[in-house]
Write an enzyme that holds these catalytic residues in place. Structure first.
Site, PDB file in Angstrom:
ATOM      1  N   SER A  93      53.178  75.645  32.011  1.00 17.78           N
ATOM      2  CA  SER A  93      53.239  74.242  32.431  1.00 17.78           C
ATOM      3  C   SER A  93      54.689  73.747  32.421  1.00 17.78           C
ATOM      4  O   SER A  93      55.521  74.268  33.160  1.00 17.78           O
ATOM      5  CB  SER A  93      52.316  73.400  31.534  1.00 17.78           C
ATOM      6  OG  SER A  93      52.243  72.084  32.005  1.00 17.78           O
ATOM      7  N   HIS A 202      47.358  68.715  35.129  1.00 25.09           N
ATOM      8  CA  HIS A 202      46.934  69.809  36.022  1.00 25.09           C
ATOM      9  C   HIS A 202      45.587  69.601  36.713  1.00 25.09           C
ATOM     10  O   HIS A 202      44.964  70.561  37.145  1.00 25.09           O
ATOM     11  CB  HIS A 202      46.949  71.157  35.275  1.00 25.09           C
ATOM     12  CG  HIS A 202      48.297  71.494  34.726  1.00 25.09           C
ATOM     13  ND1 HIS A 202      49.373  71.801  35.535  1.00 25.09           N
ATOM     14  CD2 HIS A 202      48.762  71.524  33.460  1.00 25.09           C
ATOM     15  CE1 HIS A 202      50.431  72.015  34.772  1.00 25.09           C
ATOM     16  NE2 HIS A 202      50.092  71.847  33.512  1.00 25.09           N
TER      17      HIS A 202
END
Length: 312
Positions: A93, A202
């Site tokens: 991430s 996300h």
């Protein structure tokens, strides 16, 4: 020398006081944080060392803090072991930005401002308290994806972090995520744990943030990587600026395919994964993904002193 990869952690690995002992031995740590502070307009090292934790944990402050920490550790590595160069890099991430800085793709100060903006845009996209993330433990991917589809009822919920076999994170609108978590438990999940986050990362709720991030990314210099970086969205090492930008935009609303990333590294002959950043989250995942991969976490004086015995 063993073939090794470097991996960089994402949000959740930050702690007040991180890198304190490393900074006493390696001046480059403080220098790195000074560059970050100059870009941000506030003293990032003071925040990281003094806290309070609730300030450090605000996503637009967490993201620059973790990026600076990982880059500082990488710079210590380069100073201490100039001959030890990784085969490939990846970041989980936010950690993808750390990897891109360390691979020479993004300028450090550009990236610091970029991840601060990323944090602000993420927070603005979803009012606090309306989104949620749960870690689903001990259920296969397909069952989790099906539970999310069943739980939607017109709201957003999806599997967003494929962290390791049997550990998947789901995210979206709070009520839908809670429904999906309950369905996962019914389907046989060992546990469904709510994560202490202010933003459901996300998932599709991040699309407005991604669109705004794309505008800023257009004006950011992207260089050719000096080391391959596997991205989160496609598990591919892109070399062109356009593709790298697109992958970073898509990353905001797409799943992190971490299990596949580590599997690909192992298939390509990597024997050791060095986690470059605070904490040991990725180290723990590595062992669950590919049991015979060696994993080391490098973030303090003691771990730096042990590096060579792992790699040489």
């Amino acid at each position: 020398m063993k073939k090794f990869a470097m991996v960089f952690p994402g949000q959740g690995s930050q702690t007040v006081g991180m890198l304190a002992d490393l900074a006493t031995e390696y001046p480059i740590v403080i220098e790195t944080f000074k560059q970050a502070s100059d870009a941000l307009g506030y003293d990032l090292w003071y925040l990281v060392q003094q806290g309070p934790a609730e300030e450090l944990n605000k996503t637009w402050q967490t993201q620059p803090a973790l990026l600076a920490a990982s880059v500082a550790i990488y710079r210590v590595w380069k100073e201490k072991f100039p001959q030890l160069k990784p085969e490939v890099m990846a970041g989980h991430s936010l950690g993808e930005y750390s990897a891109l800085v360390c691979a020479g793709v993004l300028d450090f100060q550009d990236a610091i401002k970029l991840v601060e903006l990323r944090g602000k845009l993420m927070q603005q996209a979803v009012p606090e308290g309306t989104g949620a993330m749960y870690a689903i433990i001990g259920l296969d991917n397909e069952a989790i994806i099906n539970a999310c589809k069943q739980a939607e009822e017109g709201e957003v919920v999806s599997a967003v972090n494929f962290n390791s076999p049997g550990q998947v994170v789901i995210a979206g609108a709070k009520a839908a995520v809670e429904r999906a978590a309950a369905l996962c438990k019914e389907a046989g999940a060992k546990r469904a744990l709510p994560l202490a986050v202010s933003v459901p990362s996300h998932c599709a709720l991040m699309k407005p943030a991604a669109e705004q991030l794309a505008v800023t990314l257009e004006n950011i210099q992207i260089n050719t990587p000096t080391i391959s970086v596997l991205n989160n969205v496609d598990v591919k090492a892109e070399t062109e600026g356009t593709e790298i930008r697109t992958a970073l935009v898509r990353q905001l609303y797409s799943p992190v395919r971490w299990t596949e990333t580590v599997e690909k590294m192992a298939q390509d002959g990597v024997l050791v994964l060095a986690e470059v950043g605070p904490g040991k989250v990725l180290n723990g995942l590595t062992k669950r993904i590919v049991g015979d991969l060696q994993a080391i976490s490098v973030n303090d004086v003691a771990s730096f002193n042990a590096v060579e015995e792992f790699l040489v």
